[in-house]
Scaffold this motif. Structure first.
Motif, mmCIF file in Angstrom:
data_model
loop_
_atom_site.group_PDB
_atom_site.id
_atom_site.type_symbol
_atom_site.label_atom_id
_atom_site.label_comp_id
_atom_site.label_asym_id
_atom_site.label_seq_id
_atom_site.Cartn_x
_atom_site.Cartn_y
_atom_site.Cartn_z
ATOM 1 N N ASP A 163 0.791 -1.228 0.000
ATOM 2 C CA ASP A 163 0.000 0.000 0.000
ATOM 3 C C ASP A 163 0.825 1.281 0.000
ATOM 4 N N VAL A 164 2.159 1.201 0.096
ATOM 5 C CA VAL A 164 2.960 2.437 0.093
ATOM 6 C C VAL A 164 3.081 2.960 -1.335
ATOM 7 N N PRO A 165 3.360 4.262 -1.507
ATOM 8 C CA PRO A 165 3.435 4.843 -2.859
ATOM 9 C C PRO A 165 4.593 4.288 -3.688
ATOM 10 N N GLU A 166 4.490 4.451 -4.993
ATOM 11 C CA GLU A 166 5.489 3.925 -5.921
ATOM 12 C C GLU A 166 6.867 4.531 -5.676
ATOM 13 N N HIS A 167 6.951 5.808 -5.299
ATOM 14 C CA HIS A 167 8.277 6.399 -5.101
ATOM 15 C C HIS A 167 8.997 5.762 -3.911
ATOM 16 N N VAL A 168 8.260 5.200 -2.959
ATOM 17 C CA VAL A 168 8.885 4.471 -1.846
ATOM 18 C C VAL A 168 9.339 3.092 -2.329
ATOM 19 N N LYS A 169 8.528 2.456 -3.143
ATOM 20 C CA LYS A 169 8.900 1.143 -3.681
ATOM 21 C C LYS A 169 10.144 1.245 -4.570
ATOM 22 N N LYS A 170 10.299 2.368 -5.248
ATOM 23 C CA LYS A 170 11.497 2.573 -6.069
ATOM 24 C C LYS A 170 12.754 2.494 -5.206
ATOM 25 N N VAL A 171 12.711 3.150 -4.045
ATOM 26 C CA VAL A 171 13.865 3.119 -3.136
ATOM 27 C C VAL A 171 14.049 1.713 -2.562
ATOM 28 N N ILE A 172 12.959 1.034 -2.254
ATOM 29 C CA ILE A 172 13.039 -0.347 -1.762
ATOM 30 C C ILE A 172 13.780 -1.216 -2.769
ATOM 31 N N ARG A 173 13.467 -1.076 -4.041
ATOM 32 C CA ARG A 173 14.137 -1.886 -5.075
ATOM 33 C C ARG A 173 15.632 -1.583 -5.125
ATOM 34 N N LEU A 174 15.976 -0.310 -5.026
ATOM 35 C CA LEU A 174 17.395 0.065 -5.044
ATOM 36 C C LEU A 174 18.128 -0.541 -3.848
ATOM 37 N N ILE A 214 21.081 -9.717 5.244
ATOM 38 C CA ILE A 214 19.906 -9.065 5.810
ATOM 39 C C ILE A 214 18.694 -9.392 4.948
ATOM 40 N N ARG A 215 17.560 -9.620 5.570
ATOM 41 C CA ARG A 215 16.357 -10.017 4.821
ATOM 42 C C ARG A 215 15.834 -8.855 3.978
ATOM 43 N N SER A 216 15.321 -9.193 2.819
ATOM 44 C CA SER A 216 14.694 -8.166 1.981
ATOM 45 C C SER A 216 13.519 -7.524 2.705
ATOM 46 N N TYR A 217 12.791 -8.311 3.483
ATOM 47 C CA TYR A 217 11.657 -7.779 4.232
ATOM 48 C C TYR A 217 12.129 -6.724 5.235
ATOM 49 N N SER A 218 13.272 -6.939 5.875
ATOM 50 C CA SER A 218 13.824 -5.934 6.790
ATOM 51 C C SER A 218 14.091 -4.623 6.061
ATOM 52 N N LEU A 219 14.633 -4.717 4.840
ATOM 53 C CA LEU A 219 14.936 -3.512 4.062
ATOM 54 C C LEU A 219 13.665 -2.813 3.613
ATOM 55 N N GLU A 220 12.642 -3.584 3.265
ATOM 56 C CA GLU A 220 11.351 -2.979 2.926
ATOM 57 C C GLU A 220 10.809 -2.184 4.114
ATOM 58 N N LEU A 221 10.842 -2.805 5.297
ATOM 59 C CA LEU A 221 10.300 -2.153 6.488
ATOM 60 C C LEU A 221 11.112 -0.924 6.871
ATOM 61 N N LEU A 222 12.432 -1.010 6.792
ATOM 62 C CA LEU A 222 13.265 0.133 7.165
ATOM 63 C C LEU A 222 13.043 1.303 6.212
ATOM 64 N N THR A 223 12.889 1.022 4.918
ATOM 65 C CA THR A 223 12.634 2.096 3.953
ATOM 66 C C THR A 223 11.298 2.774 4.251
ATOM 67 N N ILE A 224 10.295 1.988 4.585
ATOM 68 C CA ILE A 224 8.986 2.556 4.934
ATOM 69 C C ILE A 224 9.093 3.395 6.211
ATOM 70 N N TYR A 225 9.846 2.909 7.168
ATOM 71 C CA TYR A 225 10.061 3.644 8.426
ATOM 72 C C TYR A 225 10.713 5.005 8.153
ATOM 73 N N TRP A 272 10.670 6.685 5.324
ATOM 74 C CA TRP A 272 9.684 7.503 4.602
ATOM 75 C C TRP A 272 8.660 8.097 5.563
ATOM 76 N N GLN A 273 8.159 7.297 6.486
ATOM 77 C CA GLN A 273 7.185 7.800 7.452
ATOM 78 C C GLN A 273 7.801 8.882 8.334
ATOM 79 N N ALA A 274 9.060 8.662 8.752
ATOM 80 C CA ALA A 274 9.733 9.652 9.595
ATOM 81 C C ALA A 274 9.960 10.967 8.859
ATOM 82 N N ALA A 275 10.032 10.915 7.522
ATOM 83 C CA ALA A 275 10.229 12.121 6.702
ATOM 84 C C ALA A 275 8.921 12.837 6.403
ATOM 85 N N GLY A 276 7.818 12.352 6.961
ATOM 86 C CA GLY A 276 6.538 13.032 6.805
ATOM 87 C C GLY A 276 5.587 12.420 5.806
#
Length: 351
Positions: free
Chosen positions: A236-247, A259-270, A272-276
């Motif tokens: 459900d996160v926006p595409e611009h966040v998923k772009k960073v997840i892929r990188l 490190i698990r890919s799932y950990s990296l997905e969660l950290l990127t979302i974290y 993004w959320q902290a950035a507003g």
């Protein structure tokens, strides 16, 4: 001292008026994978024009990143899946799912639903690195304990059905899953219980998990059954966040990190959320994720999307990235923290 076009040394007198003209351009050393910032200094006097070229090495983050190429441009060219690739991959997945629906189990078990998770299900697949988790919800199971007892039988039924239908054997297996290589897709099959339907609410599920006696047992036994919540949190996160997840996931692969890919997905979302929750840009988000990973040993990441995280983290030692669907799952468990941190520090020196 500078040289002219013939290679002869030319000496400028101290009182000679000099005009300095500075130009910049990029080059790329394919052997060392380094961008080089070429600074040309043109020294102009009334009679002569001399040129001096300086090279400043600028390392790239990714193997295939071109000179001067932004992360957005690199992602579009090499990382994000194309529309035609997504269509082909999803068609292959749908074909595999039909095999699983074709009654792989003996009485009293049957397939209720197949949940598509993994990178393809979440929309975070890296080009040429697609994976899918097919979580098979099984009718006839009344509890997680029954799933635990029946899992060997269920996995055997799934293995035989895939052998008959797709004519392939698993590339690997565990006590929880079967893994196949299917037309350029890594497919994990996991039998599970639809716990949200079984117990009626998320709070009831977490209450039952809390009675399991061992946090490790709860984390393992319930993990696949909570796949819909895991998938939707990322999907459900926006595409611009998923772009960073892929990188970030490509960075993990190129640096051979565990490190698990799932950990990296969660950290990127974290991050993004902290950035507003806006769009601060790919460069900013990627750099902030690397900054967090550079001090990986102190990470404390949790979410309140499905439960009150403070209930579970108050006695948890760092580092942790807590699964937003499974309050007993520290997704950093088993990660080589030192290797991850050092690799992130190297990236930060390039940015």
């Amino acid at each position: 001292m500078v040289r002219d076009a013939t290679g002869d040394n030319l000496r400028l007198q101290q009182e000679t008026p000099v005009t300095v003209i500075k130009t910049l351009r990029w080059s790329f050393d394919t052997c060392s994978r380094e961008r080089r910032l070429l600074t040309s200094l043109h020294l102009r006097t009334s009679d002569y024009l001399f040129s001096l070229q300086l090279q400043v090495k600028m390392p790239t983050v990714f193997n295939q990143q071109r000179a001067g190429e932004s992360l957005d441009e690199f992602s579009e060219r090499c990382v994000s899946t194309t529309e035609s690739e997504r269509r082909r991959l999803l068609e292959e997945v749908d074909r595999f799912v039909r095999y699983l629906h074709d009654q792989p189990f003996s009485y009293p078990y049957s397939v209720k639903e197949v949940i598509k998770s993994g990178s393809l299900g979440k929309g975070t697949a890296v080009r040429n690195l697609a994976d899918i988790d097919l979580v098979v919800f099984v009718n006839g199971l009344s509890s997680i304990d029954e799933l635990q007892r029946a899992r060997p039988q269920l996995l055997a039924g799934l293995r035989e059905k895939v052998r008959q239908s797709a004519r392939i054997q698993p590339a690997s297996s565990s006590s929880f899953s079967l893994t196949y290589n299917w037309n350029d897709i890594e497919v994990d099959i996991l039998p599970a219980v639809d716990v949200l339907s079984l117990y009626g609410s998320k709070s009831k599920v977490y209450e039952v998990m809390g009675r399991c006696g061992s946090t490790g047992h709860a984390a393992q036994q319930f993990s696949a059954s909570l796949a819909p919540l895991q998938r939707d949190f990322v999907k459900d996160v926006p595409e611009h966040v998923k772009k960073v997840i892929r990188l970030v996931k490509l960075w993990k692969k190129e640096n051979h990190l565990d490190i698990r890919s799932y950990s990296l997905e969660l950290l990127t979302i974290y991050v993004w959320q902290a950035a507003g929750r806006g769009n601060p840009g790919t460069d900013y988000l990627f750099r902030e994720v690397m900054r967090q990973l550079s001090t990986c040993g102190t990470l404390r990441v949790a979410f309140d999307a499905n439960y009150n995280s403070s209930t579970y983290t108050r006695s948890m030692s760092q580092p942790y990235i807590l699964d937003p669907a499974n309050p007993y799952m520290n997704t950093l468990h088993g990660t080589s923290i030192g290797n991850t941190s050092e690799s992130a520090k190297r990236v930060l020196r390039c940015l």
